[in-house]
Design an enzyme around this catalytic site. Structure first.
Site, PDB file in Angstrom:
ATOM      1  N   ARG A 246       1.001  -1.186   0.077  1.00  0.00           N
ATOM      2  CA  ARG A 246       0.266   0.641  -0.237  1.00  0.00           C
ATOM      3  C   ARG A 246       0.777   1.261  -0.193  1.00  0.00           C
ATOM      4  NH1 ARG A 246      -3.078  -3.254  -1.617  1.00  0.00           N
ATOM      5  NH2 ARG A 246      -5.116  -3.322  -1.064  1.00  0.00           N
ATOM      6  N   GLU A 275      -4.019   6.881  -7.029  1.00  0.00           N
ATOM      7  CA  GLU A 275      -3.861   5.644  -7.693  1.00  0.00           C
ATOM      8  C   GLU A 275      -5.263   6.540  -9.485  1.00  0.00           C
ATOM      9  OE1 GLU A 275      -2.005   2.212  -6.475  1.00  0.00           O
ATOM     10  OE2 GLU A 275      -3.919   1.860  -7.157  1.00  0.00           O
ATOM     11  N   HIS A 295      -0.037  -1.148 -10.487  1.00  0.00           N
ATOM     12  CA  HIS A 295      -1.036  -1.695  -9.505  1.00  0.00           C
ATOM     13  C   HIS A 295      -1.005  -2.755  -9.991  1.00  0.00           C
ATOM     14  CE1 HIS A 295      -3.183  -1.136  -5.346  1.00  0.00           C
ATOM     15  NE2 HIS A 295      -2.425  -2.512  -5.542  1.00  0.00           N
TER      16      HIS A 295
END
Length: 335
Positions: A246, A275, A295
């Site tokens: 994270r 993001e 990600h």
């Protein structure tokens, strides 16, 4: 009477085909489920409340659940199921205060994330981004000059911050390289870490002795921003910081300073706080000593299949008053 389940705030993860599979999977496991996809983007409280009214379960990744939302949707709302491992958007303390279960799906992508970590570290070890740029710039001979100095990998120390399922996979994968592997975990006993063939250390030792430091803990009040100015100062100037967990585990301003001043050598990052990255995190992504991926560490076709199936299992167990097995606020169970 149908049992309403809604999904929302998935930010581009769900396709029309995957939503169809989710609905079919839920109905196969529990025919009276009524499944509805609400919004791809997170919404304001009032919009979410109006759309989710009557839902017994909300499945989400990025929709932050506020006290206002919980109060408006209970007592019908029984659970918020995180569509993945991280559950910080469920707002655990507030969910618990409102008597709503928070569950996650922790077992669907352990191998994928571990492989992604290993791939990032190996790419950094062999300085792949610099070598690719060397060729893109029209050069060939003397490519080692773009990457020197590089130490033999078997002489390096891999540091694991956290020693859960994914970290154990990483340790197992690296065990064949002859590296020293160390780990710090505030909860896992040292004996358990030793039993896995890994050296337990304290946090300061992890910082001081890791050549590659990779993060494997959930985002909690106790871990948020733990990699800050003080932590980076204790790391080797040759160290690589690896974050596939994270983004908010580190202070972005402090990470940018550490990377831009040479306090640490570089970073490999798959997860940012915002993001797509913006502000200071966008500047981090653009640094020449940062290797970023969007990600995707969790992804494989097999992992997606498992994610849908395991999410459906959690939802159905909640609706049938069975232990979902991944309940985070377990103190609420059968209260």
């Amino acid at each position: 009477m149908s049992r309403k389940v809604v999904m929302t705030g998935t930010l581009g993860v769900m396709t029309e085909a995957s939503l169809k599979v989710m609905e079919e999977t839920l109905k196969r496991k529990m025919p009276d489920v009524e499944f509805k996809f609400l919004f791809d983007e997170p919404q304001d409280d009032d919009t979410l409340i109006a759309a989710a009214k009557g839902a017994e379960v909300i499945i989400t990744q990025f929709q932050f659940m506020t006290d206002k939302v919980y109060k408006a949707l209970t007592p019908e709302l029984k659970a918020v199921v995180a569509y993945g491992i991280g559950y910080n958007s469920a707002n655990l303390p507030v969910a618990t205060a409102n008597g709503v279960y928070v569950c996650n799906v922790p077992n669907y992508c352990q191998e994928e994330v571990a492989v992604h970590v290993v791939s990032l570290i190996m790419a950094e070890q062999r300085r792949m981004p610099k070598l690719i740029k060397w060729i893109e710039d029209g050069k060939w001979s003397g490519g080692y000059k773009a990457v020197a100095p590089v130490k033999r990998f078997s002489k390096q120390t891999i540091g694991l911050y956290g020693f859960g399922r994914i970290a154990r996979h990483v340790a197992q994968m690296f065990s064949g390289f002859g590296c020293r592997i160390i780990a710090y975990d505030a909860i896992v006993p040292a004996e358990s870490i030793k039993a896995a063939g890994v050296e337990p250390v304290d946090f300061d030792t992890l910082l001081a002795e890791s050549d590659y430091l990779t993060l494997h803990v959930p985002l909690l009040p106790s871990t948020e921003g733990i990699f800050n100015k003080e932590a980076f100062k204790k790391m080797k100037p040759t160290a690589i910081f690896v974050n596939t967990a994270r983004g908010a585990l580190c202070n972005a301003d402090d990470l940018y300073e550490a990377l831009s001043t040479g306090e640490i050598y570089g970073a490999a990052i798959d997860a940012y706080t915002t993001e797509p990255p913006s502000g200071i995190e966008r500047k981090i992504l653009e640094l020449p000593n940062v290797l970023s991926t969007p990600h995707v560490g969790y992804y494989s076709d097999d992992a997606f299949d498992d994610l849908i199936d395991q999410t459906a299992d959690v939802v159905v167990n909640v609706l049938q008053d069975k232990d979902p097995g991944t309940l985070i606020n377990r103190e609420l169970w059968k209260k």
